[in-house]
Design a protein around this motif. Structure first.
Motif, PDB file in Angstrom:
ATOM      1  N   SER A   2      -7.092  -4.169  10.951  1.00 21.64           N
ATOM      2  CA  SER A   2      -6.879  -5.414  10.878  1.00 21.64           C
ATOM      3  C   SER A   2      -5.544  -5.427  10.994  1.00 21.64           C
ATOM      4  O   SER A   2      -4.492  -5.142   9.996  1.00 21.64           O
ATOM      5  CB  SER A   2      -7.285  -6.226   9.933  1.00 21.64           C
ATOM      6  OG  SER A   2      -6.685  -7.568  10.268  1.00 21.64           O
ATOM      7  N   ASN A   3      -5.134  -7.121  11.968  1.00 23.74           N
ATOM      8  CA  ASN A   3      -3.413  -6.887  11.623  1.00 23.74           C
ATOM      9  C   ASN A   3      -2.835  -7.738  10.257  1.00 23.74           C
ATOM     10  O   ASN A   3      -1.668  -8.231  10.659  1.00 23.74           O
ATOM     11  CB  ASN A   3      -2.849  -7.048  12.604  1.00 23.74           C
ATOM     12  CG  ASN A   3      -0.981  -6.641  12.589  1.00 23.74           C
ATOM     13  OD1 ASN A   3      -0.552  -5.450  11.368  1.00 23.74           O
ATOM     14  ND2 ASN A   3      -0.678  -7.671  14.025  1.00 23.74           N
ATOM     15  N   GLN A   4      -4.007  -8.434  10.085  1.00 24.82           N
ATOM     16  CA  GLN A   4      -3.737  -9.887   8.667  1.00 24.82           C
ATOM     17  C   GLN A   4      -2.999  -8.672   7.139  1.00 24.82           C
ATOM     18  O   GLN A   4      -3.739  -8.227   6.986  1.00 24.82           O
ATOM     19  CB  GLN A   4      -4.674 -10.550   8.959  1.00 24.82           C
ATOM     20  CG  GLN A   4      -5.211 -10.392  10.054  1.00 24.82           C
ATOM     21  CD  GLN A   4      -3.824 -11.951  10.149  1.00 24.82           C
ATOM     22  OE1 GLN A   4      -3.905 -12.739   9.444  1.00 24.82           O
ATOM     23  NE2 GLN A   4      -3.951 -11.911  10.960  1.00 24.82           N
ATOM     24  N   PRO A   5      -2.062  -9.608   6.662  1.00 24.42           N
ATOM     25  CA  PRO A   5      -2.017  -9.309   5.108  1.00 24.42           C
ATOM     26  C   PRO A   5      -3.229  -9.357   4.741  1.00 24.42           C
ATOM     27  O   PRO A   5      -3.629  -9.584   4.631  1.00 24.42           O
ATOM     28  CB  PRO A   5      -0.363 -10.220   4.850  1.00 24.42           C
ATOM     29  CG  PRO A   5       0.302 -10.930   6.310  1.00 24.42           C
ATOM     30  CD  PRO A   5      -1.307 -11.010   7.194  1.00 24.42           C
ATOM     31  N   ILE A   6      -3.111  -8.654   3.747  1.00 27.64           N
ATOM     32  CA  ILE A   6      -3.802  -8.240   2.631  1.00 27.64           C
ATOM     33  C   ILE A   6      -3.119  -8.882   1.600  1.00 27.64           C
ATOM     34  O   ILE A   6      -2.050  -7.866   1.139  1.00 27.64           O
ATOM     35  CB  ILE A   6      -4.365  -6.614   2.028  1.00 27.64           C
ATOM     36  CG1 ILE A   6      -4.840  -6.150   3.443  1.00 27.64           C
ATOM     37  CG2 ILE A   6      -4.990  -6.998   0.974  1.00 27.64           C
ATOM     38  CD1 ILE A   6      -4.999  -4.478   3.752  1.00 27.64           C
ATOM     39  N   PRO A   7      -3.921 -10.099   1.066  1.00 32.60           N
ATOM     40  CA  PRO A   7      -2.615 -10.861  -0.287  1.00 32.60           C
ATOM     41  C   PRO A   7      -2.438  -9.635  -1.894  1.00 32.60           C
ATOM     42  O   PRO A   7      -3.229  -9.021  -1.857  1.00 32.60           O
ATOM     43  CB  PRO A   7      -3.135 -11.499  -0.829  1.00 32.60           C
ATOM     44  CG  PRO A   7      -4.158 -11.918  -0.019  1.00 32.60           C
ATOM     45  CD  PRO A   7      -4.777 -10.053   1.002  1.00 32.60           C
ATOM     46  N   ASN A 132       1.594  -7.912   0.197  1.00 36.39           N
ATOM     47  CA  ASN A 132       0.680  -8.213   1.143  1.00 36.39           C
ATOM     48  C   ASN A 132       1.223  -7.806   2.768  1.00 36.39           C
ATOM     49  O   ASN A 132       2.126  -8.496   3.503  1.00 36.39           O
ATOM     50  CB  ASN A 132       2.394  -9.869   0.592  1.00 36.39           C
ATOM     51  CG  ASN A 132       1.822 -10.489  -0.656  1.00 36.39           C
ATOM     52  OD1 ASN A 132       0.174 -10.627  -1.084  1.00 36.39           O
ATOM     53  ND2 ASN A 132       3.106 -10.969  -0.741  1.00 36.39           N
ATOM     54  N   PRO A 134      -0.512  -5.637   6.228  1.00 36.59           N
ATOM     55  CA  PRO A 134      -2.039  -5.024   5.977  1.00 36.59           C
ATOM     56  C   PRO A 134      -1.854  -2.986   5.945  1.00 36.59           C
ATOM     57  O   PRO A 134      -1.078  -3.083   5.642  1.00 36.59           O
ATOM     58  CB  PRO A 134      -1.064  -5.215   8.317  1.00 36.59           C
ATOM     59  CG  PRO A 134      -0.311  -6.038   8.214  1.00 36.59           C
ATOM     60  CD  PRO A 134       0.634  -5.641   7.001  1.00 36.59           C
TER      61      PRO A 134
END
Length: 162
Positions: A2-7, A132, A134
């Protein structure tokens, strides 16, 4: 991946040793496409081949640009032995690509440059933090966990696993 940031603050899950292999090419003459294009396109073929083979030893990689002339790949390997085994297998993509590259180097008279570096990193001799972000780099190759699981400070994460 995933290219979504991991909080929050994450770190690479792996606590084992790792071999880091950097490999790249520099285009010394853009007009000499026949010298550099085959080299430029060979690496993605090798990475696809390695990624499909479950026991290849390649954990992950990141392709990067170092300016308009330089492209390189950071690779994370389970072991130096698996990296060297792949490089020497006659039935894999690397050997014919390497032979063709050497021929072009002789004929091209410096129109393309090549480099690689290999680092053997023992367990406990590296640490990582991703805030914050990916999954990236070693974290993308091995997975990430919250920083607290491996220690809140870089010094804590640099200790060998017990």
């Amino acid at each position: 991946m995933s290219n979504q940031p991991i909080p929050g603050r994450m770190t690479a899950e792996s606590q084992d040793g790792v071999t880091v292999f950097l490999i790249g090419m520099r285009i010394n003459s853009f007009r000499a496409v026949r010298s550099w294009w085959p080299t430029f396109t060979a690496m993605p073929r090798m990475l696809r081949e390695l990624s499909k083979e479950e026991d290849s030893g390649l954990l992950g990689y990141q392709m990067l640009l170092g300016g308009p002339r330089l492209t390189y790949v950071v690779q994370y390997w389970e072991s130096t032995e698996k990296l060297l085994a792949y490089a020497s297998q006659p039935d894999k993509e690397h050997r014919p690509a390497w032979a063709a590259f050497n021929r072009r180097m002789r004929e091209g008279k410096g129109k393309v440059g090549f480099w690689h570096e290999t680092y053997v990193v023992p367990a406990g001799s590296y640490e990582s933090v991703y805030v914050n972000m990916p999954a990236f780099g070693l974290g993308a190759a091995t997975g990430v966990v919250p920083v607290g699981r491996r220690g809140d400070r870089a010094a804590d994460r640099l200790k060998p696993a017990v």
